[in-house]
Write a protein that holds these residues in place. Structure first.
Motif, PDB file in Angstrom:
ATOM      1  N   THR A  53      -6.079   0.631  -1.037  1.00  0.00           N
ATOM      2  CA  THR A  53      -6.908  -0.391  -1.673  1.00  0.00           C
ATOM      3  C   THR A  53      -8.050   0.269  -2.428  1.00  0.00           C
ATOM      4  OG1 THR A  53      -6.397  -1.943   0.123  1.00  0.00           O
ATOM      5  CG2 THR A  53      -8.280  -2.454  -1.274  1.00  0.00           C
ATOM      6  N   GLU A  54      -8.249  -0.161  -3.651  1.00  0.00           N
ATOM      7  CA  GLU A  54      -9.359   0.340  -4.473  1.00  0.00           C
ATOM      8  C   GLU A  54     -10.233  -0.836  -4.892  1.00  0.00           C
ATOM      9  OE1 GLU A  54     -10.192   2.916  -8.581  1.00  0.00           O
ATOM     10  OE2 GLU A  54      -8.188   2.116  -8.169  1.00  0.00           O
ATOM     11  N   GLN A  55     -11.538  -0.653  -4.799  1.00  0.00           N
ATOM     12  CA  GLN A  55     -12.481  -1.671  -5.255  1.00  0.00           C
ATOM     13  C   GLN A  55     -12.878  -1.358  -6.690  1.00  0.00           C
ATOM     14  OE1 GLN A  55     -13.683  -4.530  -3.512  1.00  0.00           O
ATOM     15  NE2 GLN A  55     -14.308  -5.014  -5.615  1.00  0.00           N
ATOM     16  N   ARG A  56     -12.379  -2.155  -7.636  1.00  0.00           N
ATOM     17  CA  ARG A  56     -12.779  -2.025  -9.038  1.00  0.00           C
ATOM     18  C   ARG A  56     -13.582  -3.274  -9.388  1.00  0.00           C
ATOM     19  NH1 ARG A  56      -9.536   2.109 -11.620  1.00  0.00           N
ATOM     20  NH2 ARG A  56      -9.662   1.081 -13.662  1.00  0.00           N
ATOM     21  N   ASP A  57     -13.201  -4.002 -10.415  1.00  0.00           N
ATOM     22  CA  ASP A  57     -13.832  -5.293 -10.662  1.00  0.00           C
ATOM     23  C   ASP A  57     -13.522  -6.257  -9.522  1.00  0.00           C
ATOM     24  OD1 ASP A  57     -14.867  -4.404 -13.033  1.00  0.00           O
ATOM     25  OD2 ASP A  57     -13.231  -5.205 -14.247  1.00  0.00           O
ATOM     26  N   THR A  58     -12.415  -5.992  -8.844  1.00  0.00           N
ATOM     27  CA  THR A  58     -11.994  -6.772  -7.694  1.00  0.00           C
ATOM     28  C   THR A  58     -11.166  -5.854  -6.803  1.00  0.00           C
ATOM     29  OG1 THR A  58     -10.894  -8.820  -7.010  1.00  0.00           O
ATOM     30  CG2 THR A  58      -9.873  -7.585  -8.804  1.00  0.00           C
ATOM     31  N   VAL A  59     -10.695  -6.370  -5.688  1.00  0.00           N
ATOM     32  CA  VAL A  59      -9.865  -5.568  -4.793  1.00  0.00           C
ATOM     33  C   VAL A  59      -8.493  -5.356  -5.433  1.00  0.00           C
ATOM     34  CG1 VAL A  59      -8.618  -5.625  -2.593  1.00  0.00           C
ATOM     35  CG2 VAL A  59     -11.037  -6.262  -2.685  1.00  0.00           C
ATOM     36  N   ASP A  61      -4.809  -3.615  -4.672  1.00  0.00           N
ATOM     37  CA  ASP A  61      -3.898  -2.978  -3.723  1.00  0.00           C
ATOM     38  C   ASP A  61      -2.838  -2.216  -4.499  1.00  0.00           C
ATOM     39  OD1 ASP A  61      -4.585  -3.361  -0.990  1.00  0.00           O
ATOM     40  OD2 ASP A  61      -4.125  -5.495  -1.180  1.00  0.00           O
ATOM     41  N   ARG A 217      -9.808  -8.242   1.978  1.00  0.00           N
ATOM     42  CA  ARG A 217     -10.412  -6.943   1.669  1.00  0.00           C
ATOM     43  C   ARG A 217      -9.368  -5.881   1.375  1.00  0.00           C
ATOM     44  NH1 ARG A 217     -13.323  -8.603   6.234  1.00  0.00           N
ATOM     45  NH2 ARG A 217     -12.428  -6.950   7.536  1.00  0.00           N
ATOM     46  N   GLY A 218      -8.147  -6.319   1.119  1.00  0.00           N
ATOM     47  CA  GLY A 218      -7.083  -5.389   0.786  1.00  0.00           C
ATOM     48  C   GLY A 218      -6.281  -4.969   2.005  1.00  0.00           C
ATOM     49  N   SER A 221      -7.456  -2.485   4.700  1.00  0.00           N
ATOM     50  CA  SER A 221      -8.613  -2.786   5.552  1.00  0.00           C
ATOM     51  C   SER A 221      -8.322  -2.664   7.046  1.00  0.00           C
ATOM     52  CB  SER A 221      -9.191  -4.157   5.211  1.00  0.00           C
ATOM     53  OG  SER A 221      -8.222  -5.187   5.322  1.00  0.00           O
TER      54      SER A 221
END
Length: 460
Positions: A53-59, A61, A217-218, A221
């Motif tokens: 999971t990467e947090q960019r503008d949003t979560v 996957d 949270r992806g 998480s």
């Protein structure tokens, strides 16, 4: 999870777990719950394996992302660590672009009157009937093992499926679930995989099936939460070079030092396992099984917009595409609150090999042109675009899972699939009886391997 490489490795520990994906983490958690200390070592700089999971503008996957109602191990882990889920969005019209370029709208699993659809469902029911004869705990006991493992899915489709349109639909189904071409897997493996999920429908559909829910949270998480609880027992950026065992124990040689243990659980994908030197060498069946287990070919491309504009037009964001284009399937991957719009495009098999040979801008244009044909001009102007080509991943070398080559189950499955080798135990989604190839299968495999170790009365 940040690296803990700066901490010195212990010189000895009861159990070493190799790999901090869901299989390795669940094994370590099972051991910890039983009061047995272990050390988890992971080559990458993060935990989670093929869940990323990467947090960019949003979560975002990049890897595994869904959970279904029969995936009890993943749901239990998520509940234990407070990782909430939400329903996958599929409200509205789905789209199907057929091989001649025509575009159809439909609801439900597939267009009712589409070309080849009646025979497609007939074949799906037949596959369920055949899969029901396989004991997923002892798959090589099947009386049809040699027969079914000697025939590729491509050959079986060509011989038994009359309609070319039905075969085209089945081909995309194989690409979408196994992330490979029908010529590359055996009928036996296809049937075992279906049996491990419970039915063909469980693999393909959303509501009540494998794609029903996503994680707020992806999908990484729960893995992050497990690693947090395990604390210093998890070390990232530590690469295992060799595993040597004798009558007294095991030595795990890493690029950060050597650790002595009583037992080892290897919970890595076959390509990573193949890079470890084992002493004495692994038995032929286990070595051949690893060598003949090939990771699938899949890329996930996330395209992010200011809003999920397609919903206002009555579209679900779900699309299936047949023909020469790069993209095979599209889903709405927006967050639950729809504060931002996200479409995720999947590229499989032969399509991936052609698409990945292009430069980045050409790849991007291929995807955006496809989305524009589906959803209009607004789809061609995203605020973010990100690719994850899993065969290029340094550790997994493909996804979603490894598929044994035709003949591998019959020739090496009985002794090579997951039977312990002395003090070495095997975990990973590819060793699961239920939900093989999925996060849930990885978790159950880690628990099984931990129980094998605990049954040996390893000291705590």
């Amino acid at each position: 999870m940040t690296t803990q490489r700066t901490l010195l490795l212990p010189t000895s520990v009861p159990v070493v777990v190799v790999g901090a994906g869901y299989a390795g983490l669940s094994a370590a958690l099972e051991l910890a719950d039983a009061g047995t200390a272990c050390l988890v070592v992971e080559s990458a700089d993060r935990v989670g394996g093929r869940a990323f999971t990467e947090q960019r503008d949003t979560v975002i996957d990049h890897g595994g992302q869904w959970v279904g109602p029969t995936q009890h191990h993943l749901l239990a882990l998520a509940e234990r660590f407070g990782c909430p889920t939400f329903h996958t969005h599929e409200t509205g019209w789905h789209l199907e672009r057929w091989s001649d370029g025509t575009l159809a709208r439909y609801t439900g699993a597939a267009p009712d009157e589409a070309a080849g659809i009646a025979e497609y469902w007939q074949v799906a029911r037949r596959l369920d009937e055949l899969a029901a004869t396989i004991d997923v705990e002892d798959p090589t006991s099947s009386p049809h093992l040699e027969e079914w493992d000697s025939v590729t899915v491509r050959s079986w489709f060509d011989r038994t499926v009359i309609s070319p349109d039905a075969r085209r639909r089945l081909d995309l189904a194989v690409q979408g679930v196994w992330s490979t071409e029908a010529r590359d897997i055996s009928v036996f493996h296809l049937l075992f995989y279906i049996a491990s999920a419970g039915s063909f429908e469980q693999l393909m559909e959303t509501d009540g099936c494998a794609q029903e829910r996503r994680f707020h949270r992806g999908a990484q998480s729960p893995a992050l939460a497990v690693a947090e609880q395990l604390g210093d027992a998890v070390r990232t950026r530590v690469t295992v070079l060799a595993v040597e065992q004798d009558d007294n124990g095991v030595e795990v040689h890493t690029d950060a030092g050597t650790v002595r243990a009583q037992r080892v659980i290897v919970a890595t994908p076959p390509p990573a396992t193949a890079r470890i030197r084992f002493g004495p060498p692994l038995p032929v069946d286990r070595a051949r099984w690893i060598q003949r287990s090939t990771m699938g070919d899949v890329a996930k491309v996330h395209v992010v917009y200011e809003a999920p504009f397609w919903r206002a037009e009555g579209l679900s964001g779900v699309a299936t595409l047949y023909g020469e284009g790069s993209v095979g399937v599209v889903f709405d991957n927006s967050p639950d609150d729809a504060s931002i719009g996200v479409l995720v495009a999947f590229i499989y098999g032969d399509r991936l090999r052609s698409w990945s040979a292009l430069d980045r801008e050409a790849r991007r244009q291929h995807v955006l042109e496809t989305l524009t044909r589906l959803y209009g001009d607004r789809a061609g102007a995203p605020r973010d675009y990100v690719e994850k080509n899993w065969p290029e991943d340094a550790y997994a070398r493909g996804g979603y899972a490894a598929n044994p080559a035709p003949g591998a189950w019959a020739e090496h499955g009985a002794r090579g699939w997951r039977r312990p080798v002395g003090r070495i135990h095997w975990a990973g989604s590819e060793t699961a009886s239920r939900w093989y190839g999925y996060i849930d299968g990885a978790i159950s495999s880690g628990k099984r391997a931990a129980r094998e170790v605990l049954d040996e009365e390893v000291p705590s």
